[in-house]
Scaffold this active site. Structure first.
Site, PDB file in Angstrom:
ATOM      1  N   CYS A 120      44.330  39.378  75.318  1.00 28.78           N
ATOM      2  CA  CYS A 120      43.137  38.636  74.919  1.00 28.78           C
ATOM      3  C   CYS A 120      42.618  39.227  73.617  1.00 28.78           C
ATOM      4  O   CYS A 120      43.000  40.331  73.238  1.00 28.78           O
ATOM      5  CB  CYS A 120      42.068  38.729  76.003  1.00 28.78           C
ATOM      6  N   CYS A 122      39.148  39.350  73.018  1.00 27.27           N
ATOM      7  CA  CYS A 122      37.696  39.558  73.087  1.00 27.27           C
ATOM      8  C   CYS A 122      37.259  41.002  72.834  1.00 27.27           C
ATOM      9  O   CYS A 122      36.142  41.244  72.419  1.00 27.27           O
ATOM     10  CB  CYS A 122      37.125  39.029  74.398  1.00 27.27           C
ATOM     11  N   CYS A 130      37.030  35.261  72.908  1.00 27.67           N
ATOM     12  CA  CYS A 130      38.438  35.494  73.242  1.00 27.67           C
ATOM     13  C   CYS A 130      39.381  34.931  72.189  1.00 27.67           C
ATOM     14  O   CYS A 130      40.602  35.084  72.286  1.00 27.67           O
ATOM     15  CB  CYS A 130      38.771  34.866  74.594  1.00 27.67           C
ATOM     16  N   LYS A 195      40.596  30.922  86.063  1.00 30.01           N
ATOM     17  CA  LYS A 195      39.594  31.922  85.721  1.00 30.01           C
ATOM     18  C   LYS A 195      38.270  31.200  85.507  1.00 30.01           C
ATOM     19  O   LYS A 195      38.140  30.347  84.625  1.00 30.01           O
ATOM     20  CB  LYS A 195      40.007  32.657  84.449  1.00 30.01           C
ATOM     21  N   ARG A 205      31.926  43.899  80.822  1.00 30.36           N
ATOM     22  CA  ARG A 205      31.620  43.795  79.393  1.00 30.36           C
ATOM     23  C   ARG A 205      31.315  45.178  78.815  1.00 30.36           C
ATOM     24  O   ARG A 205      31.649  45.461  77.667  1.00 30.36           O
ATOM     25  CB  ARG A 205      30.441  42.845  79.175  1.00 30.36           C
ATOM     26  N   ARG A 217      31.135  31.588  78.171  1.00 32.09           N
ATOM     27  CA  ARG A 217      32.530  31.179  77.965  1.00 32.09           C
ATOM     28  C   ARG A 217      32.820  29.885  78.716  1.00 32.09           C
ATOM     29  O   ARG A 217      33.960  29.600  79.074  1.00 32.09           O
ATOM     30  CB  ARG A 217      33.471  32.274  78.479  1.00 32.09           C
ATOM     31  N   GLU A 233      45.162  23.757  87.047  1.00 35.59           N
ATOM     32  CA  GLU A 233      45.430  24.807  86.048  1.00 35.59           C
ATOM     33  C   GLU A 233      46.650  25.642  86.457  1.00 35.59           C
ATOM     34  O   GLU A 233      47.494  25.961  85.620  1.00 35.59           O
ATOM     35  CB  GLU A 233      44.213  25.738  85.931  1.00 35.59           C
ATOM     36  N   LYS A 248      40.594  34.279  89.552  1.00 37.79           N
ATOM     37  CA  LYS A 248      39.614  35.282  89.157  1.00 37.79           C
ATOM     38  C   LYS A 248      38.248  34.644  88.985  1.00 37.79           C
ATOM     39  O   LYS A 248      38.164  33.605  88.332  1.00 37.79           O
ATOM     40  CB  LYS A 248      40.083  35.899  87.840  1.00 37.79           C
ATOM     41  N   SER A 274      34.892  43.286  88.298  1.00 39.18           N
ATOM     42  CA  SER A 274      33.938  44.383  88.132  1.00 39.18           C
ATOM     43  C   SER A 274      32.645  44.187  88.931  1.00 39.18           C
ATOM     44  O   SER A 274      32.161  45.119  89.574  1.00 39.18           O
ATOM     45  CB  SER A 274      33.614  44.553  86.653  1.00 39.18           C
ATOM     46  N   TYR A 313      39.644  47.638  91.301  1.00 40.27           N
ATOM     47  CA  TYR A 313      39.212  48.988  90.921  1.00 40.27           C
ATOM     48  C   TYR A 313      39.185  49.910  92.133  1.00 40.27           C
ATOM     49  O   TYR A 313      39.057  51.119  91.992  1.00 40.27           O
ATOM     50  CB  TYR A 313      37.832  48.923  90.254  1.00 40.27           C
TER      51      TYR A 313
HETATM   52  C1  PBG Z   1      38.694  38.927  79.209  1.00 40.56           C
HETATM   53  C2  PBG Z   1      38.561  39.532  80.551  1.00 40.56           C
HETATM   54  C3  PBG Z   1      37.387  39.631  81.313  1.00 40.56           C
HETATM   55  C4  PBG Z   1      37.748  40.281  82.504  1.00 40.56           C
HETATM   56  C5  PBG Z   1      39.117  40.566  82.431  1.00 40.56           C
HETATM   57  N1  PBG Z   1      39.589  40.067  81.221  1.00 40.56           N
HETATM   58  C6  PBG Z   1      35.993  39.266  80.985  1.00 40.56           C
HETATM   59  C7  PBG Z   1      35.647  37.891  80.643  1.00 40.56           C
HETATM   60  O1  PBG Z   1      36.438  36.962  80.697  1.00 40.56           O
HETATM   61  O2  PBG Z   1      34.488  37.690  80.259  1.00 40.56           O
HETATM   62  C8  PBG Z   1      36.840  40.613  83.622  1.00 40.56           C
HETATM   63  C9  PBG Z   1      37.338  41.645  84.567  1.00 40.56           C
HETATM   64  C10 PBG Z   1      36.285  42.203  85.455  1.00 40.56           C
HETATM   65  O3  PBG Z   1      35.128  41.745  85.477  1.00 40.56           O
HETATM   66  O4  PBG Z   1      36.619  43.148  86.184  1.00 40.56           O
HETATM   67  N2  PBG Z   1      39.671  39.572  78.447  1.00 40.56           N
END
Ligand code: PBG
Length: 327
Positions: A120, A122, A130, A195, A205, A217, A233, A248, A274, A313
């Site tokens: 990505c 971002c 992104c 996603k 973030r 996003r 998708e 996700k 996260s 995690y």
């Molecule tokens: C974007 C990306 C994100 C996460 C993994 N890859 C953040 C987003 O799309 O805003 C989130 C992972 C997490 O929250 O643990 N490259």
């Protein structure tokens, strides 16, 4: 036959019976542990929004992997964190980029580990988007070549697989073509297929150094009200050549995991993101839930919903729990 001949509780009476009758099992071999690599030496930077998770310099990352591997976890997902932001996101695909350096070091020190690079822009763009923006929105087709370039550079640096997380149309076929042209026919693609635009990415973030990102996003990530669209998708990514696909976040999307599992044959991964991690960790700190119990319950629920692979995690903590249970 009705009650009293039928008694469902009979099989719940002892731990050994409960374990015997378990429909779902977890294995550390099917966990993927995310890691955040930062430049420098001997750095271990706590991520405040994710207690217990750190950004690691490459030397420390390599050391940490000894424990990861010893616990039976055989796959990691690598993110790069850098101060270096640029309009063309060059940090994402340059040879000496943080992820590329980390990939080379990790594949050298732990050659048997499956190392997947998050693909990505971002973490590398000025605005934290992104991709490249034109006229106020992220331009799909203008961004694709940079995503492909990033994937190829990651494969060049030794990644076993790449995981495009940008939700751009055509990202999988473009990456497949780019990898094949570069001689990387055997590198796999784990597509972040379904996603959703989610509040549960909040803590990430900070972890990934994209905290400067203030926008939403929703113009490329999916609307959380949609389930059929998630299946659509995933099907289209498989058609484009995705070897594995991902849903996700995981917990608010267990129905999506189930539906996708039923609709396609490639391995399905779920990202226990996260926010899902930090809510349990902080909830436990506040005395509201038992950390280990809540962790295992959620991991089992993700597996039960149909995920083959769980990105989490909690991977090491859960692996330790499984080991202590003799599983
Ligand atoms: C974007 C990306 C994100 C996460 C993994 N890859 C953040 C987003 O799309 O805003 C989130 C992972 C997490 O929250 O643990 N490259």
């Amino acid at each position: 036959m009705p009650y009293p001949a039928v008694r469902h509780r009979r099989l719940r009476l002892t731990e050994s019976l409960r374990v015997l009758c378990r429909e779902t099992s977890l294995s550390p071999a099917q966990f993927i542990l995310p890691y955040f690599a930062v430049p420098g030496k001997n750095r271990k930077v706590p991520i405040v929004s994710m207690p217990g998770v750190f950004q690691l310099s490459i030397d420390n990352l390599v050391k940490a992997l000894d424990k990861t591997a010893a616990l039976g976890i055989r796959s990691i997902l690598l993110f790069g964190v850098t101060e270096k932001k640029a309009a063309n996101a060059c940090g994402a695909y340059e040879k000496e980029g943080i992820v590329q350096q980390a990939l080379r070091a990790v594949k050298k020190s732990h050659p048997h580990l499956t190392v997947i690079a998050d693909t990505c822009l971002c973490e590398y763009t000025l605005d934290g988007h992104c991709g490249i923006r034109k006229n106020g929105i992220v331009d799909n087709d203008a961004s694709l070549p940079l995503i492909v370039r990033t994937a190829v550079s990651q494969a060049d640096a030794g990644a076993d697989g790449v995981a495009p997380s940008c939700m751009f149309d055509g990202m999988v076929s473009a990456i497949r073509e780019g990898l094949d042209k570069a001689g990387h026919q055997n590198k796999f693609i784990l597509a972040y297929s379904a996603k959703y635009a989610s509040a549960f990415y909040g803590p990430f973030r900070e972890a990934a150094g994209s905290g400067h990102f203030k926008d939403h996003r929703r113009d490329h990530q999916m609307d959380y009200a949609n389930a059929r669209e998630g299946v659509k998708e995933a099907l289209s990514d498989v058609e484009e050549g995705a070897d594995m696909i991902m849903v996700k976040p995981a917990l608010a999307y267990l129905d999506i995991i189930s539906r996708i599992r039923a609709a396609i044959d490639v391995p399905v991964a779920a990202y226990n993101v996260s926010g899902e991690y930090s809510l349990i960790v902080c909830g436990a700190k506040a005395g509201l839930v038992d950390r280990t119990a809540a962790m295992m319950e959620t991991l089992y629920s993700i597996k039960r919903a149909g995920a083959d692979i769980i990105i989490t995690y909690f991977a090491e903590e859960a692996a330790e729990w499984l080991k202590n249970q003799g599983q």
